[in-house]
Design a protein around this motif. Structure first.
Motif, PDB file in Angstrom:
ATOM      1  N   ARG A  93       4.085   0.018 -16.597  1.00 14.44           N
ATOM      2  CA  ARG A  93       3.419   0.399 -18.125  1.00 14.44           C
ATOM      3  C   ARG A  93       2.010   0.639 -18.064  1.00 14.44           C
ATOM      4  N   ASN A  94       1.070   0.117 -17.092  1.00 14.59           N
ATOM      5  CA  ASN A  94      -0.251   0.351 -17.104  1.00 14.59           C
ATOM      6  C   ASN A  94      -0.815   0.263 -15.811  1.00 14.59           C
ATOM      7  N   PRO A  95      -2.190   0.638 -15.678  1.00 16.46           N
ATOM      8  CA  PRO A  95      -2.902   0.355 -14.223  1.00 16.46           C
ATOM      9  C   PRO A  95      -2.613  -0.841 -13.793  1.00 16.46           C
ATOM     10  N   HIS A  96      -2.846  -1.902 -14.621  1.00 16.68           N
ATOM     11  CA  HIS A  96      -2.822  -3.380 -13.965  1.00 16.68           C
ATOM     12  C   HIS A  96      -1.517  -3.653 -13.080  1.00 16.68           C
ATOM     13  N   GLU A  97      -0.552  -3.255 -13.786  1.00 13.36           N
ATOM     14  CA  GLU A  97       0.940  -3.295 -13.322  1.00 13.36           C
ATOM     15  C   GLU A  97       1.017  -2.616 -11.964  1.00 13.36           C
ATOM     16  N   THR A  98       0.472  -1.232 -11.982  1.00 12.85           N
ATOM     17  CA  THR A  98       0.672  -0.326 -11.049  1.00 12.85           C
ATOM     18  C   THR A  98      -0.237  -0.887  -9.664  1.00 12.85           C
ATOM     19  N   GLU A  99      -1.459  -1.665 -10.049  1.00  4.90           N
ATOM     20  CA  GLU A  99      -2.088  -1.985  -8.939  1.00  4.90           C
ATOM     21  C   GLU A  99      -1.171  -2.957  -8.082  1.00  4.90           C
ATOM     22  N   PHE A 100      -0.540  -3.878  -8.961  1.00  4.77           N
ATOM     23  CA  PHE A 100       0.208  -5.118  -8.306  1.00  4.77           C
ATOM     24  C   PHE A 100       1.619  -4.434  -7.647  1.00  4.77           C
ATOM     25  N   ALA A 101       2.004  -3.347  -8.327  1.00  5.18           N
ATOM     26  CA  ALA A 101       3.347  -2.907  -7.674  1.00  5.18           C
ATOM     27  C   ALA A 101       3.080  -2.258  -6.396  1.00  5.18           C
ATOM     28  N   LEU A 102       1.583  -1.495  -6.508  1.00  5.19           N
ATOM     29  CA  LEU A 102       1.624  -0.746  -5.164  1.00  5.19           C
ATOM     30  C   LEU A 102       1.154  -1.856  -4.008  1.00  5.19           C
ATOM     31  N   ARG A 103       0.674  -3.037  -4.488  1.00  9.03           N
ATOM     32  CA  ARG A 103       0.171  -3.880  -3.408  1.00  9.03           C
ATOM     33  C   ARG A 103       1.499  -4.541  -2.707  1.00  9.03           C
ATOM     34  N   GLU A 104       2.628  -4.340  -3.582  1.00 10.33           N
ATOM     35  CA  GLU A 104       3.754  -4.923  -2.909  1.00 10.33           C
ATOM     36  C   GLU A 104       4.592  -3.756  -1.862  1.00 10.33           C
ATOM     37  N   LYS A 105       4.510  -2.571  -2.419  1.00  4.80           N
ATOM     38  CA  LYS A 105       5.232  -1.407  -1.783  1.00  4.80           C
ATOM     39  C   LYS A 105       4.484  -0.687  -0.962  1.00  4.80           C
TER      40      LYS A 105
END
Length: 109
Positions: A51-63
């Motif tokens: 939903r937001n850049p903060h969540e995107t950062e952590f999702a990308l760190r995982e993937k």
């Protein structure tokens, strides 16, 4: 200047995007600088669902494999400014259109 994201975040006015930018560009250390382009494009592709850049950062760190962490922002900012623009992206000239799920794209060129 601190070379760790958590230490940089303690400085007044420094957010996650800036902290990651300092760590990646200044120290060549792993970090993912997520701005509106990285957030929009990775979600549009269907690579992450956030939903937001903060969540995107952590999702990308995982993937996202670490070898791409230092370059993703640079590549996607230019791509997002010229091809995968917010409104009516230029899908007809996009080199990755066949892989893109076009999430929330209602019209394109």
């Amino acid at each position: 200047m601190p070379d760790e994201i958590d230490e940089l975040l303690k400085l007044n006015g420094v957010g996650r995007k800036t902290a990651n930018l300092v760590v990646t560009l200044g120290y060549q250390k792993p970090g993912i600088c997520v701005d509106t382009h990285v957030h929009r494009i990775t979600n549009r592709w269907g690579y992450v669902q956030t939903r937001n850049p903060h969540e995107t950062e952590f999702a990308l760190r995982e993937k996202l494999p670490k070898k791409y962490w230092l370059t993703i922002n640079d590549l996607l900012v230019t791509f997002g400014q010229n091809i995968c623009v917010p409104i009516s992206p230029k899908c007809s000239i996009c080199p990755v259109t066949v892989y893109c799920k076009k999430v929330e794209v209602t019209r394109s060129r």
